[in-house]
Scaffold this active site. Structure first.
Site, short mmCIF file in Angstrom:
data_model
loop_
_atom_site.label_atom_id
_atom_site.label_comp_id
_atom_site.label_asym_id
_atom_site.label_seq_id
_atom_site.Cartn_x
_atom_site.Cartn_y
_atom_site.Cartn_z
N HIS A 1 52.60 -2.97 82.92
CA HIS A 1 52.11 -2.66 82.18
C HIS A 1 52.53 -1.57 81.53
O HIS A 1 54.51 -1.45 81.82
CB HIS A 1 50.95 -2.72 82.60
CG HIS A 1 49.89 -2.41 80.86
ND1 HIS A 1 50.53 -2.52 79.53
CD2 HIS A 1 48.43 -2.34 79.96
CE1 HIS A 1 49.84 -2.56 78.72
NE2 HIS A 1 48.15 -2.01 79.11
N HIS B 1 57.60 -10.51 78.76
CA HIS B 1 56.89 -10.11 78.33
C HIS B 1 55.82 -11.51 77.93
O HIS B 1 56.06 -12.82 77.52
CB HIS B 1 56.54 -9.49 76.51
CG HIS B 1 55.42 -9.48 75.73
ND1 HIS B 1 54.58 -9.04 75.70
CD2 HIS B 1 55.51 -7.43 75.90
CE1 HIS B 1 53.63 -8.38 74.96
NE2 HIS B 1 54.16 -7.34 75.83
N ASP C 1 59.76 -1.08 77.01
CA ASP C 1 59.79 -0.05 78.49
C ASP C 1 61.90 0.35 78.72
O ASP C 1 61.57 0.79 79.09
CB ASP C 1 59.41 -0.59 79.37
CG ASP C 1 57.66 -0.52 79.05
OD1 ASP C 1 57.34 1.06 78.37
OD2 ASP C 1 57.10 -1.60 79.10
N1 CMC Z 1 62.66 -10.52 85.68
C1 CMC Z 1 62.93 -11.04 86.30
N2 CMC Z 1 62.44 -12.86 85.81
C2 CMC Z 1 61.43 -12.17 85.28
C3 CMC Z 1 61.19 -11.17 84.05
C4 CMC Z 1 61.42 -10.33 84.30
N3 CMC Z 1 60.98 -9.24 83.88
N4 CMC Z 1 59.31 -11.35 83.93
C5 CMC Z 1 59.33 -13.13 83.55
N5 CMC Z 1 60.05 -13.26 84.60
C6 CMC Z 1 60.82 -14.64 84.59
C7 CMC Z 1 59.33 -15.34 86.16
O1 CMC Z 1 59.72 -15.18 87.20
C8 CMC Z 1 58.79 -16.79 85.42
O2 CMC Z 1 59.83 -17.72 85.85
P1 CMC Z 1 59.68 -18.91 86.97
O3 CMC Z 1 59.30 -20.07 85.79
O4 CMC Z 1 61.02 -19.60 87.52
O5 CMC Z 1 58.58 -18.59 87.79
C9 CMC Z 1 59.02 -16.85 84.12
O6 CMC Z 1 60.28 -15.28 83.76
C10 CMC Z 1 57.61 -16.42 83.49
O7 CMC Z 1 57.45 -15.13 83.65
P2 CMC Z 1 55.84 -15.27 84.25
O8 CMC Z 1 55.56 -13.43 85.41
O9 CMC Z 1 54.61 -16.06 84.04
O10 CMC Z 1 55.38 -14.11 82.66
P3 CMC Z 1 53.82 -13.30 82.53
O11 CMC Z 1 53.71 -13.38 81.42
O12 CMC Z 1 52.65 -13.28 83.06
O13 CMC Z 1 54.81 -12.25 82.52
C11 CMC Z 1 55.55 -9.65 82.08
C12 CMC Z 1 54.69 -11.10 81.71
C13 CMC Z 1 55.53 -8.26 81.39
C14 CMC Z 1 54.39 -9.35 83.47
C15 CMC Z 1 56.59 -9.95 83.03
O14 CMC Z 1 57.28 -10.41 82.39
C16 CMC Z 1 57.86 -9.10 83.84
O15 CMC Z 1 57.31 -8.80 84.87
N6 CMC Z 1 58.17 -8.07 83.51
C17 CMC Z 1 58.75 -6.89 83.90
C18 CMC Z 1 57.95 -5.71 83.59
C19 CMC Z 1 58.08 -5.30 82.52
O16 CMC Z 1 59.20 -4.70 82.19
N7 CMC Z 1 56.37 -4.84 81.69
C20 CMC Z 1 56.73 -3.93 80.62
C21 CMC Z 1 56.18 -5.30 79.53
S1 CMC Z 1 55.51 -4.29 77.50
C22 CMC Z 1 54.85 -3.18 77.87
C23 CMC Z 1 53.50 -3.30 78.74
O17 CMC Z 1 52.93 -4.47 78.07
O18 CMC Z 1 53.29 -2.78 79.32
#
Ligand code: CMC
Length: 429
Positions: free
Chosen positions: A269, A308, A364
């Protein structure tokens, strides 16, 4: 005309049910009537991480994740970033309308005159180790505000809520600056009521104790204000959800804000901007990007600042921040990590792995580069997110408190553990 209902057949019993659809949503409680035996608990819905569950009705922030649209109370984020100020935007989030001149003047006055914190707070910020993470200090200190303001418990009193709102929005930068100066071993600088909200923050951070006429560079002052506007709210994110969930048991809002800060702290986050900088440092050189991307695609880590839960398009805040970054770099010099970030973004936006998963830069990805160029240490990044997000948290809390449909947040579970075991004394196990 088609009926706004959902027909459900329970194949266990053959019984049929008609479930109303309202606002594209069915109520989970409407499924409770579906049962096999009369004394069954009834059907529940299972949604870990709330991926498809609306927890509230809200009129604060609108996001269209597919189109990349973000609006506060219906105003596009791009217009607010260009024309508004953080304090005006905070008023908008909290009051459902832009203030007129008189209202804005009063609002700014009320925030400005609540920026001081009790002298004792200096002492317990001093009590933290010099190398404490400032976010840990912020969480502890904002929670401790509850001990200074017992009227914070009057959550049903609109006037008391307004007063706590001023206190929270006004004191967060002061506590953040105290924490920053503690980590630097610098004496505290008190708030300066003659300055704007962002200029006062700069002053509390960077002013020399003997400096009489401190003024931040107007470009940097504006950049901080724009960053504050962009971070002010983002509907039901993890920390807003924490604020609402904790607030639903009706403690004072200082305690609930401490919980929201803790939720923001995590690397998935508000801690992500700090992680982006660690990642860019680790990559170190453009030539190492292909290898890094390969590792991400192999599941060995994430591309921080990408992806996201809601945006499946370019995060509109990232676009504005990218532009602001160039304005800041014109004043303080280009952040050498920018080239790595730009190349990383270019490759990721073309790569099938990221394209097929709709992973775009989020807020971010570039904000950390600006913070670093402004001279902030990495640990301050989540704190810089928490300061403006306080307006959003308080707006979400106030909406929750006054919503007659809300009750204490208390999810159900599917129990997967053992039952009816018999206790065996320790020596016989
Ligand atoms: N890098 C590589 N792969 C990713 C990433 C990433 N940053 N984000 C998602 N994926 C992949 C994930 O491995 C999954 O792949 P598969 O379907 O093959 O298993 C797919 O994309 C869907 O990901 P998810 O984890 O199910 O998606 P989510 O909605 O649960 O997670 C998130 C959202 C923001 C936690 C995630 O995208 C992430 O960890 N991003 C990196 C951390 C980040 O930048 N966070 C800031 C978010 S914006 C500001 C805030 O909210 O604070």
């Amino acid at each position: 005309m088609a009926k706004e209902t959902l027909s459900v057949t329970d194949n266990r019993t053959g019984k049929q049910y008609e479930i109303p659809i309202e606002d594209g949503t069915v109520r989970a409680m409407d499924f409770r009537q579906i049962r096999v035996e009369d004394d069954d608990f009834g059907l529940m819905t299972y949604d870990p991480a709330f991926t498809n569950t609306a927890s509230c009705r809200s009129a604060i922030t609108y996001i269209d994740g597919d189109k990349g649209i973000l609006e506060y109370r219906g105003y596009p984020i791009e217009q607010l970033a260009e024309h508004s100020t953080y304090l005006e935007t905070a008023y908008l989030l909290l009051n459902d309308k832009l203030p007129n001149e008189k209202e804005l003047k009063e609002w700014v006055h009320n925030i400005t005159y609540h920026t001081m914190v009790h002298e004792n707070i200096k002492r317990f910020v001093d009590g933290f180790n010099y190398d404490s993470h400032p976010m840990g200090m912020l969480i502890g200190t904002v929670g401790a505000l509850s001990t200074y303001y017992p009227d914070g418990k009057d959550v049903d009193d609109a006037q008391a809520r307004e007063l706590q709102t001023w206190r929270l929005i006004a004191k967060m930068p002061t506590i953040a600056a105290y924490a920053y100066r503690r980590t630097r071993g610098l004496p505290i600088i008190y708030p300066d009521n003659a300055m704007s909200f962002p200029a006062n923050f700069c002053s509390m951070l960077w002013r020399h104790v003997s400096e009489k006429d401190y003024r931040p560079d107007p470009v940097l002052e504006k950049a901080i204000d724009v960053l504050f506007i962009l971070h002010a709210d983002h509907e039901q994110n993890c920390s807003a959800n924490a604020m609402r969930a904790v607030g639903s048991s009706r403690p004072d809002p200082f305690s609930a804000t401490a919980a929201a800060c803790a939720a923001l702290y995590g690397p998935l986050h508000g801690g992500a901007n700090e992680e982006v900088l660690h990642m860019l440092n680790e990559i170190g050189d453009i030539k190492n990007i292909p290898d890094f991307i390969k590792r991400v695609k192999a599941g060995e880590g994430r591309l921080m600042g990408f992806g996201h839960r809601v945006y499946k398009n370019y995060d509109p805040r990232a676009k504005i921040i990218k532009k602001t970054a160039y304005e800041v770099f014109d004043v303080v010099g280009r952040n050498p990590l920018l080239d790595i970030a730009l190349e990383l973004e270019k490759i990721a936006l073309e790569d099938e792995y990221f394209v097929s998963r709709k992973l775009y830069p989020n807020v971010d990805f570039y904000s950390g580069l600006i913070y670093q160029a402004l001279g902030f240490p990495l640990e301050m990044f989540p704190v810089l997110f928490a300061i403006p997000r306080t307006a959003g948290w308080v707006a979400q809390w106030r909406e929750m408190i006054t919503d007659p449909e809300q009750k204490i947040a208390r999810p159900r579970q599917i129990y997967t553990g053992a039952r009816e075991q018999t206790y065996v004394p320790v020596g016989q196990r």
